[in-house]
Design an enzyme around this catalytic site. Structure first.
Site, PDB file in Angstrom:
ATOM      1  N   ASN A  13       0.883  -1.170   0.000  1.00  0.00           N
ATOM      2  CA  ASN A  13       0.000   0.000   0.000  1.00  0.00           C
ATOM      3  C   ASN A  13       0.920   1.219   0.000  1.00  0.00           C
ATOM      4  OD1 ASN A  13      -1.751   2.090   0.453  1.00  0.00           O
ATOM      5  ND2 ASN A  13      -2.407   1.408   2.489  1.00  0.00           N
ATOM      6  N   TRP A  14       1.010   1.834  -1.159  1.00  0.00           N
ATOM      7  CA  TRP A  14       1.967   2.948  -1.282  1.00  0.00           C
ATOM      8  C   TRP A  14       1.481   4.220  -0.600  1.00  0.00           C
ATOM      9  CZ3 TRP A  14       4.217   3.034  -6.991  1.00  0.00           C
ATOM     10  CH2 TRP A  14       4.888   1.837  -7.225  1.00  0.00           C
ATOM     11  N   LYS A  15       0.177   4.251  -0.266  1.00  0.00           N
ATOM     12  CA  LYS A  15      -0.405   5.460   0.369  1.00  0.00           C
ATOM     13  C   LYS A  15      -0.158   6.686  -0.520  1.00  0.00           C
ATOM     14  CE  LYS A  15      -0.064   3.081   4.732  1.00  0.00           C
ATOM     15  NZ  LYS A  15       0.024   3.124   6.182  1.00  0.00           N
ATOM     16  N   HIS A 101      -9.433   1.257   4.579  1.00  0.00           N
ATOM     17  CA  HIS A 101      -8.174   1.429   5.316  1.00  0.00           C
ATOM     18  C   HIS A 101      -8.398   2.359   6.507  1.00  0.00           C
ATOM     19  CE1 HIS A 101      -4.071   2.492   6.328  1.00  0.00           C
ATOM     20  NE2 HIS A 101      -3.726   1.370   5.726  1.00  0.00           N
ATOM     21  N   GLU A 173      -5.501  -5.002  10.229  1.00  0.00           N
ATOM     22  CA  GLU A 173      -4.493  -3.972  10.479  1.00  0.00           C
ATOM     23  C   GLU A 173      -4.806  -3.242  11.781  1.00  0.00           C
ATOM     24  OE1 GLU A 173      -2.383  -2.776   6.578  1.00  0.00           O
ATOM     25  OE2 GLU A 173      -4.017  -1.387   6.936  1.00  0.00           O
ATOM     26  N   SER A 219       3.340  -2.279  10.199  1.00  0.00           N
ATOM     27  CA  SER A 219       4.782  -2.382  10.442  1.00  0.00           C
ATOM     28  C   SER A 219       5.358  -3.758  10.125  1.00  0.00           C
ATOM     29  CB  SER A 219       5.129  -1.971  11.884  1.00  0.00           C
ATOM     30  OG  SER A 219       4.712  -0.639  12.126  1.00  0.00           O
ATOM     31  N   GLY A 240       2.920  -1.201   4.215  1.00  0.00           N
ATOM     32  CA  GLY A 240       3.029   0.220   3.913  1.00  0.00           C
ATOM     33  C   GLY A 240       4.471   0.590   3.629  1.00  0.00           C
ATOM     34  N   GLY A 241       5.136   1.135   4.643  1.00  0.00           N
ATOM     35  CA  GLY A 241       6.494   1.664   4.486  1.00  0.00           C
ATOM     36  C   GLY A 241       7.466   0.733   3.764  1.00  0.00           C
TER      37      GLY A 241
HETATM   38  P1  13P Z   1       3.055   0.256   7.622  1.00  0.00           P
HETATM   39  O1  13P Z   1       3.543  -1.038   7.045  1.00  0.00           O
HETATM   40  O2  13P Z   1       3.812   1.457   7.145  1.00  0.00           O
HETATM   41  O3  13P Z   1       2.892   0.192   9.096  1.00  0.00           O
HETATM   42  O4  13P Z   1       1.561   0.462   7.029  1.00  0.00           O
HETATM   43  C1  13P Z   1       0.683  -0.579   7.103  1.00  0.00           C
HETATM   44  C2  13P Z   1      -0.523  -0.220   6.330  1.00  0.00           C
HETATM   45  O5  13P Z   1      -1.250   0.682   6.670  1.00  0.00           O
HETATM   46  C3  13P Z   1      -0.774  -0.969   5.092  1.00  0.00           C
HETATM   47  O6  13P Z   1      -2.051  -0.697   4.605  1.00  0.00           O
END
Ligand code: 13P
Length: 257
Positions: A13-15, A101, A173, A219, A240-241
């Protein structure tokens, strides 16, 4: 993961990150990391910002990476300034969409009811849905995690048929673990993914529950992925990250494949 019954899926998820040019760079870097590796053991998805979709679809063509979006509206078209419909995503070559999300719920007024409307619209358009559920820190501390994720799951899936469940992935999540570096323990992730699976069994049947991919997100990274993915009820990750770093994302993919 229990690959006997369901598919393992790793999704990024690149956000709100990456321009189209940067998206091409990142997809190419992930492809290079996966070169020569057998990735048939898991699905690989990159969910990207709307403006990156076209570039990402082209860059990923011919590779095992499928492209997803990060949200969609429930109406097919109309006066909804700034929104994107599920049909528009399909027309752009998108296969998956994240719905519900916690950042949408926290910052953009998303409710369980609007999550349900979006899920139904996405399925109707032919998209596969990554449905996100998860509790806040205070809800975990109040001991109501099971109730919260059960409620979110039940409302989100209202009107979804057993047949359509083939196109639903659920991502657990915990909100307190997102972007905080605080990962749920593998046991916590397994426990709540198991609770969600029981909810699905109650709504449909054991066979649907067994076949549903339930990911963990929050995370997850190159270091902790193996332990999390080693759990029976954790069928992949929503990342995410770490999905923005090709070597780390590839490490997570390799752990799942
Ligand atoms: P992180 O992996 O950065 O904690 O984000 C998780 C997330 O929100 C994936 O949708």
């Amino acid at each position: 993961m229990n690959k006997e019954f369901r598919k393992a899926i790793i999704a990024g998820n690149w956000k709100m990150n990456k321009t189209p040019a940067e998206a091409v760079e990142l997809i190419n870097a992930i492809k290079a990391e996966l070169e020569g590796k057998d990735t048939s053991g898991c699905g690989i998805i990159a969910c990207v910002p709307y403006v990156d979709i076209d570039a990402a679809v082209k860059a990923a063509a011919g590779s095992p990476i499928e492209i997803g979006a990060e949200n969609c509206h429930w109406e097919k078209s109309g006066a909804y300034t700034g929104e994107i419909s599920a049909d528009m995503l399909v027309a752009c070559g998108v296969n998956y969409v994240i719905i519900g999300h916690s950042e949408r719920r926290q910052y953009f007024g998303e409710t369980d009811v609007t999550v349900n409307k979006r899920v139904l619209a996405a399925l109707e358009a032919g998209l596969k849905v990554i449905l996100c559920v998860g509790e806040l820190l205070e809800e975990r501390e109040q001991g109501i995690t099971a109730e919260i994720v059960s409620m979110q799951t039940k409302i989100a899936l209202m009107g979804v048929t057993a047949e359509q469940m083939k196109n639903i992935i659920i991502a657990y999540e915990p909100v307190w673990a997102i972007g905080t570096g605080k990962t749920a323990t593998a046991d916590q992730a397994d426990e709540v993914c198991g609770i969600i699976r029981n909810v699905v069994a109650g709504l449909y049947c054991d066979c649907v529950a067994k076949a549903t991919t339930i990911q963990y997100g929050g995370s997850m990274n190159a270091k902790n992925c193996e332990e999390l993915l080693g759990k029976e009820n954790v069928d992949g990750g929503l990342i995410g990250g770490a999905s923005l770093k090709a070597p780390d994302f590839a490490t997570i993919i390799n752990a799942a494949c």
